[in-house]
Design an enzyme around this catalytic site. Sequence first.
Site, PDB file in Angstrom:
ATOM      1  N   CYS A 178      -3.038   0.265   7.283  1.00 48.67           N
ATOM      2  CA  CYS A 178      -2.834  -0.037   8.637  1.00 48.67           C
ATOM      3  C   CYS A 178      -3.554   0.890   9.583  1.00 48.67           C
ATOM      4  O   CYS A 178      -4.138   0.564  10.489  1.00 48.67           O
ATOM      5  CB  CYS A 178      -1.613  -0.408   8.925  1.00 48.67           C
ATOM      6  SG  CYS A 178      -0.692  -1.588   7.871  1.00 48.67           S
TER       7      CYS A 178
ATOM      8  N   ARG B 277      -0.506   7.569  10.407  1.00 46.71           N
ATOM      9  CA  ARG B 277       1.043   7.298  10.515  1.00 46.71           C
ATOM     10  C   ARG B 277       1.696   8.718  10.098  1.00 46.71           C
ATOM     11  O   ARG B 277       1.877   8.705   8.847  1.00 46.71           O
ATOM     12  CB  ARG B 277       1.347   6.061   9.571  1.00 46.71           C
ATOM     13  CG  ARG B 277       2.819   5.827   9.718  1.00 46.71           C
ATOM     14  CD  ARG B 277       3.003   4.565   8.751  1.00 46.71           C
ATOM     15  NE  ARG B 277       2.835   4.909   7.151  1.00 46.71           N
ATOM     16  CZ  ARG B 277       3.669   5.351   6.610  1.00 46.71           C
ATOM     17  NH1 ARG B 277       4.684   5.981   6.684  1.00 46.71           N
ATOM     18  NH2 ARG B 277       3.199   5.760   5.174  1.00 46.71           N
TER      19      ARG B 277
ATOM     20  N   ASN C 268       0.698  -1.249  -0.276  1.00 47.92           N
ATOM     21  CA  ASN C 268      -0.087   0.006   0.184  1.00 47.92           C
ATOM     22  C   ASN C 268       0.934   1.065  -0.024  1.00 47.92           C
ATOM     23  O   ASN C 268       0.382   2.227  -0.304  1.00 47.92           O
ATOM     24  CB  ASN C 268      -1.221  -0.088   1.134  1.00 47.92           C
ATOM     25  CG  ASN C 268      -0.383  -0.414   2.347  1.00 47.92           C
ATOM     26  OD1 ASN C 268       0.597  -0.478   2.711  1.00 47.92           O
ATOM     27  ND2 ASN C 268      -1.139   0.025   3.647  1.00 47.92           N
TER      28      ASN C 268
ATOM     29  N   ASP D  10      11.543 -17.159   2.639  1.00 47.46           N
ATOM     30  CA  ASP D  10      12.272 -17.345   3.870  1.00 47.46           C
ATOM     31  C   ASP D  10      13.821 -17.262   3.670  1.00 47.46           C
ATOM     32  O   ASP D  10      14.509 -17.290   4.625  1.00 47.46           O
ATOM     33  CB  ASP D  10      11.795 -18.812   3.995  1.00 47.46           C
ATOM     34  CG  ASP D  10      10.475 -18.754   4.855  1.00 47.46           C
ATOM     35  OD1 ASP D  10       9.697 -17.955   5.122  1.00 47.46           O
ATOM     36  OD2 ASP D  10       9.887 -19.960   4.967  1.00 47.46           O
TER      37      ASP D  10
ATOM     38  N   GLY E  25       3.767  -5.280   7.066  1.00 47.54           N
ATOM     39  CA  GLY E  25       2.847  -6.102   6.257  1.00 47.54           C
ATOM     40  C   GLY E  25       1.678  -6.598   7.044  1.00 47.54           C
ATOM     41  O   GLY E  25       1.314  -6.154   8.166  1.00 47.54           O
ATOM     42  N   GLY E  26       1.584  -8.036   7.073  1.00 50.45           N
ATOM     43  CA  GLY E  26       0.498  -8.676   7.760  1.00 50.45           C
ATOM     44  C   GLY E  26       0.976  -9.814   8.372  1.00 50.45           C
ATOM     45  O   GLY E  26       2.121  -9.652   8.816  1.00 50.45           O
TER      46      GLY E  26
ATOM     47  N   THR F  82       2.504 -12.457   7.696  1.00 53.03           N
ATOM     48  CA  THR F  82       3.845 -12.759   7.367  1.00 53.03           C
ATOM     49  C   THR F  82       4.722 -12.655   8.354  1.00 53.03           C
ATOM     50  O   THR F  82       5.719 -13.308   8.770  1.00 53.03           O
ATOM     51  CB  THR F  82       4.085 -12.478   5.933  1.00 53.03           C
ATOM     52  OG1 THR F  82       3.289 -12.882   4.915  1.00 53.03           O
ATOM     53  CG2 THR F  82       5.664 -13.055   5.561  1.00 53.03           C
ATOM     54  N   GLY F  83       4.478 -11.203   9.014  1.00 52.38           N
ATOM     55  CA  GLY F  83       5.562 -10.779   9.929  1.00 52.38           C
ATOM     56  C   GLY F  83       5.449 -11.720  11.139  1.00 52.38           C
ATOM     57  O   GLY F  83       6.855 -11.738  11.697  1.00 52.38           O
TER      58      GLY F  83
ATOM     59  N   GLU G 246       5.614  -3.901  11.763  1.00 48.44           N
ATOM     60  CA  GLU G 246       4.158  -3.330  11.935  1.00 48.44           C
ATOM     61  C   GLU G 246       3.336  -4.192  10.907  1.00 48.44           C
ATOM     62  O   GLU G 246       3.583  -4.250   9.677  1.00 48.44           O
ATOM     63  CB  GLU G 246       4.281  -1.771  11.341  1.00 48.44           C
ATOM     64  CG  GLU G 246       2.914  -1.186  11.743  1.00 48.44           C
ATOM     65  CD  GLU G 246       1.955  -1.044  10.652  1.00 48.44           C
ATOM     66  OE1 GLU G 246       1.115  -1.853  10.787  1.00 48.44           O
ATOM     67  OE2 GLU G 246       2.063  -0.399   9.547  1.00 48.44           O
TER      68      GLU G 246
ATOM     69  N   GLU H 155      -9.514  -7.557  10.048  1.00 45.18           N
ATOM     70  CA  GLU H 155      -9.049  -6.470   9.422  1.00 45.18           C
ATOM     71  C   GLU H 155      -9.576  -6.637   7.946  1.00 45.18           C
ATOM     72  O   GLU H 155      -8.902  -7.389   7.236  1.00 45.18           O
ATOM     73  CB  GLU H 155      -7.624  -6.145   9.657  1.00 45.18           C
ATOM     74  CG  GLU H 155      -7.227  -4.874   8.934  1.00 45.18           C
ATOM     75  CD  GLU H 155      -5.541  -4.579   9.075  1.00 45.18           C
ATOM     76  OE1 GLU H 155      -5.285  -3.700   9.008  1.00 45.18           O
ATOM     77  OE2 GLU H 155      -4.902  -5.913   9.196  1.00 45.18           O
TER      78      GLU H 155
END
Length: 496
Positions: free
Chosen positions: A298, A451, A169, A230, A245-246, A248-249, A264, A391
């Site tokens: 976010c 933000r 984004n 990875d 991100g989402g 994955t973090g 974040e 979300e």
Amino acid sequence: MAGSGAFVELLEEDVYKYYFDGEWRKSASGKSVSIINPTTRKPQYKVQACTQEEVNKIMESSKIAQKAWAKTPLWKRAELLHRAAVLLKEHKNPIAECLVKEIAKPAKDAVTEVVRSGDLVSYCAEEGVRILGEGKFLVSDSFPGNDRNKLCLTSKIPLGIVLAIPPFNYPVNLAVSKIAPALIAGNSVVLKPPTQGAVAALHMVHCFHLAGFPKGLISCVTGKGSEIGDFLTMHPGVNCISFTGGDTGIAISKKAGMVPLQMELGGKDACIILEDADIDLAAANVVKGGFSYSGQRCTAVKVVLVMESVADALVEKVKAKVAKMTVGPPEENCDITPVVTESSANYIEGLVMDAKQKGATFCQEYKREGNLIWPLLLDHVRPDMRLAWEEPFGPVLPVIRITTVEEGVHHCNASNFGLQGCIFTRDINKAMMISDAMETGTVQINSAPARGPDHFPFQGLRDSGIGSQGITNSISMMTKVKSTVINLPTPSYTMG
């Protein structure tokens, strides 16, 4: 125009190259990754599908470049960053064009993102010179039982290689928010851009290339997350990971080992509206906070918790504003543009259908064409609906009616997220008490979550992240403290 003029060397045939050792290169894999235009739902760009062996070479080059960069004077690092900032602003239009086509960001907002990124880089250069130009001097006799025979000098030194992973984004702004602090602090950077937004990120990296940064200091690797994701995050050469991100973090944090993390990972930002609130102000911020960039932020308002006594008035005002919103392609600067992928649109639709099945009140008719979802306000949402907790990352906003402030705070704190929240009230004393009770990284009073400005601290609790962002905090977390202690043969005191 993207891939032409100053950016012509990025593109060969119809595939954008990756950046390594100061050069734009084709991957030895001979493969590419397609980027789908969210508006047309057709392939727009292609980027290189880099290999693990190419990642290894990038890490080797980055390590060598970082050692030399750490010896570069602070003023010289800042000078190059200022040069990159100027180039970003100079080339804002071709970079913005990529944002429009890759992530369906409205044209005017795309330009704003690039300009804001230039400002961030310049501010970071100045802030870095200030905070990294100072150290500490400690004396031993301040601790009980010691004479003044030890003098401690501390300074901040770079970590090494910073792996920067921005989200779709804000693929330019949230890339430079990692790159600039890392560079001013003396680190090298390996950037792994999101697939949607990769070409905009490559154009941004070229501005740093044109600014004259040393070879190997900045690298940009593109490819499939399943092949190099990875491998990058678990690579022994990485000394710091900055990720936005989402979910994955969370997986990255479990695998990263003894590596400093800055993460974040999203939010379910609650907007609590009290009886004494300025309802016009609250309604304007609910619309701005909930639907800007189609809710794909976010820090978007993700749930409205409004006192029952003013709920009807608020909902009517929000409905009136939503009715005036324009819906369509990003090239026309519409308020609502397509969400980034078809899978995102399907997920949002699933949340909407769940709420419909369980009795939520639809303030507008649900409408979708491809990735384009019309703005939707859902009233009388209950905690048993998925939309109350999940979300959506889209232009869908739930309203939950509450009878006490405690009910609103409890819902906010019961979420697995804790990024931001906001409160609307005319009573500053109430606002401060509620702010203290809300378990979020930031609370906005009488404004939607946001933000920025980019030097403000930005952090989340629980699943919303680890560490804190913002220019100063990012510089600090991308360094470590080095101490040198001078041991004197006898205590020494300055007499004055």
